[in-house]
Write a protein that holds these residues in place. Structure first.
Motif, PDB file in Angstrom:
ATOM      1  N   SER A 132      33.030  36.727  44.528  1.00 23.20           N
ATOM      2  CA  SER A 132      32.690  37.406  43.282  1.00 23.20           C
ATOM      3  C   SER A 132      32.977  38.889  43.414  1.00 23.20           C
ATOM      4  O   SER A 132      32.807  39.477  44.486  1.00 23.20           O
ATOM      5  CB  SER A 132      31.208  37.186  42.958  1.00 23.20           C
ATOM      6  OG  SER A 132      30.851  37.853  41.766  1.00 23.20           O
ATOM      7  N   GLY A 133      33.444  39.488  42.303  1.00 21.18           N
ATOM      8  CA  GLY A 133      33.654  40.923  42.279  1.00 21.18           C
ATOM      9  C   GLY A 133      34.945  41.290  41.582  1.00 21.18           C
ATOM     10  O   GLY A 133      35.769  40.438  41.255  1.00 21.18           O
ATOM     11  N   SER A 134      35.129  42.581  41.356  1.00 15.15           N
ATOM     12  CA  SER A 134      36.362  43.054  40.732  1.00 15.15           C
ATOM     13  C   SER A 134      37.442  43.224  41.778  1.00 15.15           C
ATOM     14  O   SER A 134      37.167  43.442  42.959  1.00 15.15           O
ATOM     15  CB  SER A 134      36.112  44.386  40.014  1.00 15.15           C
ATOM     16  OG  SER A 134      35.668  45.370  40.933  1.00 15.15           O
ATOM     17  N   GLY A 135      38.717  43.114  41.347  1.00 14.99           N
ATOM     18  CA  GLY A 135      39.820  43.239  42.284  1.00 14.99           C
ATOM     19  C   GLY A 135      39.904  42.039  43.216  1.00 14.99           C
ATOM     20  O   GLY A 135      39.459  40.940  42.898  1.00 14.99           O
ATOM     21  N   ASN A 180      38.992  39.669  46.243  1.00 15.54           N
ATOM     22  CA  ASN A 180      37.854  39.243  47.056  1.00 15.54           C
ATOM     23  C   ASN A 180      38.358  38.232  48.077  1.00 15.54           C
ATOM     24  O   ASN A 180      39.124  37.323  47.740  1.00 15.54           O
ATOM     25  CB  ASN A 180      36.792  38.588  46.174  1.00 15.54           C
ATOM     26  CG  ASN A 180      36.418  39.464  44.993  1.00 15.54           C
ATOM     27  OD1 ASN A 180      35.723  40.449  45.131  1.00 15.54           O
ATOM     28  ND2 ASN A 180      36.923  39.092  43.807  1.00 15.54           N
ATOM     29  N   ASN A 192      32.272  34.785  33.838  1.00 13.80           N
ATOM     30  CA  ASN A 192      32.918  35.820  34.641  1.00 13.80           C
ATOM     31  C   ASN A 192      34.194  35.236  35.251  1.00 13.80           C
ATOM     32  O   ASN A 192      34.287  35.052  36.458  1.00 13.80           O
ATOM     33  CB  ASN A 192      31.961  36.310  35.733  1.00 13.80           C
ATOM     34  CG  ASN A 192      32.467  37.545  36.453  1.00 13.80           C
ATOM     35  OD1 ASN A 192      33.410  38.208  35.999  1.00 13.80           O
ATOM     36  ND2 ASN A 192      31.863  37.845  37.583  1.00 13.80           N
ATOM     37  N   THR A 212      37.948  34.399  36.701  1.00 10.80           N
ATOM     38  CA  THR A 212      38.890  35.077  37.582  1.00 10.80           C
ATOM     39  C   THR A 212      40.279  35.093  36.968  1.00 10.80           C
ATOM     40  O   THR A 212      40.550  34.375  35.990  1.00 10.80           O
ATOM     41  CB  THR A 212      38.938  34.376  38.951  1.00 10.80           C
ATOM     42  OG1 THR A 212      39.711  35.158  39.869  1.00 10.80           O
ATOM     43  CG2 THR A 212      39.566  32.989  38.830  1.00 10.80           C
ATOM     44  N   GLN A 213      41.181  35.896  37.553  1.00 11.27           N
ATOM     45  CA  GLN A 213      42.575  35.907  37.126  1.00 11.27           C
ATOM     46  C   GLN A 213      43.494  35.185  38.098  1.00 11.27           C
ATOM     47  O   GLN A 213      44.621  34.827  37.737  1.00 11.27           O
ATOM     48  CB  GLN A 213      43.059  37.357  36.963  1.00 11.27           C
ATOM     49  CG  GLN A 213      42.340  38.145  35.884  1.00 11.27           C
ATOM     50  CD  GLN A 213      43.004  39.479  35.646  1.00 11.27           C
ATOM     51  OE1 GLN A 213      44.161  39.549  35.213  1.00 11.27           O
ATOM     52  NE2 GLN A 213      42.292  40.558  35.913  1.00 11.27           N
ATOM     53  N   TYR A 230      40.958  37.138  42.399  1.00 10.87           N
ATOM     54  CA  TYR A 230      41.132  38.460  41.801  1.00 10.87           C
ATOM     55  C   TYR A 230      40.258  38.530  40.556  1.00 10.87           C
ATOM     56  O   TYR A 230      40.533  37.867  39.548  1.00 10.87           O
ATOM     57  CB  TYR A 230      42.598  38.717  41.446  1.00 10.87           C
ATOM     58  CG  TYR A 230      42.887  40.179  41.174  1.00 10.87           C
ATOM     59  CD1 TYR A 230      43.340  41.013  42.196  1.00 10.87           C
ATOM     60  CD2 TYR A 230      42.680  40.731  39.913  1.00 10.87           C
ATOM     61  CE1 TYR A 230      43.596  42.358  41.957  1.00 10.87           C
ATOM     62  CE2 TYR A 230      42.922  42.076  39.664  1.00 10.87           C
ATOM     63  CZ  TYR A 230      43.370  42.878  40.694  1.00 10.87           C
ATOM     64  OH  TYR A 230      43.607  44.214  40.473  1.00 10.87           O
ATOM     65  N   ASP A 231      39.199  39.338  40.658  1.00 14.17           N
ATOM     66  CA  ASP A 231      38.190  39.473  39.601  1.00 14.17           C
ATOM     67  C   ASP A 231      37.370  38.175  39.469  1.00 14.17           C
ATOM     68  O   ASP A 231      37.732  37.122  39.959  1.00 14.17           O
ATOM     69  CB  ASP A 231      38.809  39.830  38.248  1.00 14.17           C
ATOM     70  CG  ASP A 231      39.378  41.233  38.181  1.00 14.17           C
ATOM     71  OD1 ASP A 231      39.021  42.046  39.043  1.00 14.17           O
ATOM     72  OD2 ASP A 231      40.182  41.502  37.260  1.00 14.17           O
ATOM     73  N   GLY A 232      36.250  38.301  38.781  1.00 13.80           N
ATOM     74  CA  GLY A 232      35.464  37.144  38.399  1.00 13.80           C
ATOM     75  C   GLY A 232      34.666  36.529  39.537  1.00 13.80           C
ATOM     76  O   GLY A 232      34.484  37.117  40.608  1.00 13.80           O
ATOM     77  N   ARG A 233      34.177  35.309  39.288  1.00 14.12           N
ATOM     78  CA  ARG A 233      33.407  34.564  40.277  1.00 14.12           C
ATOM     79  C   ARG A 233      33.915  33.128  40.311  1.00 14.12           C
ATOM     80  O   ARG A 233      34.114  32.491  39.281  1.00 14.12           O
ATOM     81  CB  ARG A 233      31.917  34.589  39.960  1.00 14.12           C
ATOM     82  CG  ARG A 233      31.087  33.783  40.969  1.00 14.12           C
ATOM     83  CD  ARG A 233      29.614  34.124  40.921  1.00 14.12           C
ATOM     84  NE  ARG A 233      29.005  33.824  39.628  1.00 14.12           N
ATOM     85  CZ  ARG A 233      27.692  33.860  39.414  1.00 14.12           C
ATOM     86  NH1 ARG A 233      26.858  34.185  40.404  1.00 14.12           N
ATOM     87  NH2 ARG A 233      27.218  33.597  38.199  1.00 14.12           N
TER      88      ARG A 233
END
Length: 363
Positions: free
Chosen positions: A78-81, A83, A111, A113-114, A179-182
């Motif tokens: 989880s998190g931006s950018g 992980n 949330n 992800t990409q 990349y991004d999200g959870r």
């Protein structure tokens, strides 16, 4: 009158604002995703815990009991950018055949992800697969298509043949990236399909051989292709083999830069053991004496072929038996090396994986 109109307009505006506020400021709530029903044949490497001996070299395995595909928990990124979590020291054998690497993923609907990217590493191969946008990048990687739907557990299946090329390898490391999200990950392993090489019985080796290469190579020599492993051995504790990359790729075991004298009339000796998990099509053995060399070969020509068969001595269309140590003893005179000082050897094959052991000469 104007003041009454202004008050009425203000009242209507406030009423409209209050009416739409619940929809405009609604909070997304992540729901518990229904558990899937994995096939019964799956062989699971990572589920509620890491396997014994595994270590985490990058990131943190965030175990979570709020979502799970199987068992009672999963782990998430989880998190931006970008992980990342990397798990090493897995030592999991990937079978030969038509098997697949499998895992379940769950993308948070609140949330998303990409990109999801997974990197598989053996001692001899590193390859990544990804879904979604290519935002992380780096290394050899293959696009597996769009991201799955959010809020549901999705089963990913990646063939061990193509694109992974990991059949017959031992998986040492897995790296999970988003990349991004959870994203939650669970039930990581294989579909259980495939063949595990049989352990060949040790052969009865006649006395009198002069052994050059067995559990080690001569001092000053160089192992240019292949590696030692303890899975199979004709004698001692280990033998040589080349990592398997498919039936169209030539496997090579080669040792160079030694100096072993022979006497006139000697045989050149090597033990070979092809696995029965793949079909051996051609086997070629070359001995070197400085700038000179001589070869023999077994099997049938491709395409593809190893190459150089025209200048080699053809022995038989029948290749050595699978899952059995076969002694190959060729008179050095047959390959033009009678009484020569042997400086290297090479064992090549197409179609299978071949173990090599007990290389030397015999009177």
């Amino acid at each position: 009158m104007k003041q009454s109109i202004r008050l009425y307009t203000l009242f209507v505006s406030l009423f409209a604002l209050l009416a739409i506020a619940p929809a405009g400021f609604a909070q997304c709530t992540t729901q518990f995703a229904a558990q899937p029903s994995p096939p019964s044949g799956d062989e699971v490497l990572i589920d509620d815990a890491l396997p014994a001996g595994a270590t985490v070299s990058t990131g943190t395995v965030n175990l979570d009991t709020s979502q799970y595909a199987t068992g009672s928990q999963s782990f998430y990124l989880s998190g931006s950018g970008t992980n990342t979590v990397r798990i090493d020291d897995l030592s999991a054998f990937y079978k030969f055949g038509a098997g697949k690497a499998v895992l379940y993923v769950l993308i948070d609907e609140c949330n998303p992800t990409q990109q999801i990217r997974i990197t598989y590493r053996s001692l001899h191969r590193e390859v990544a697969v990804y879904w979604g946008a290519n935002l992380i990048g780096g290394g050899l990687q293959f696009n597996r298509g769009a991201l799955p739907s959010t809020g549901v557990w999705t089963r990913f299946e990646i063939p061990l043949n193509t694109p992974l090329s990991l059949r017959g390898h031992t998986l040492e490391s897995l790296e999970f990236q988003t990349y991004d999200g959870r994203v939650w990950f669970d039930h990581i392993g294989t579909d259980g399909v495939g063949c595990t090489p049989a352990t060949a019985s040790a052969p009865s080796i006649p006395p009198g051989d002069t052994v050059w290469v067995d559990d080690s190579i001569p001092v000053g020599a160089y192992l240019s292709h292949g590696y030692f492993g303890t899975q199979q051995k004709a004698e001692g504790t280990q033998s040589l083999r080349y990592p398997y990359f498919g039936q169209l790729v030539t496997g090579v075991v080669r040792v160079v830069d030694f100096s072993e004298p022979t006497s006139s009339g000697d045989d050149l000796v090597v033990y070979v053991m092809p696995t029965g998990c793949e079909t051996l099509r051609e086997l070629k053995i070359t001995w070197y004496a400085g700038a000179s060399s001589g070869s023999v070969w077994y099997g049938t020509l491709g395409p593809p072929a190893i190459g150089g068969e025209g200048s080699a001595v053809f022995i038989s269309a029948t290749v050595p038996a699978a899952d059995t140590w076969t002694r190959i003893a060729i008179p050095a005179a047959t390959v033009g090396l009678d009484g020569a000082t042997i400086t290297g050897f090479k064992v090549e094959n197409i179609g299978s994986q071949v173990w090599v052991d007990h290389v030397g000469s015999a009177p």
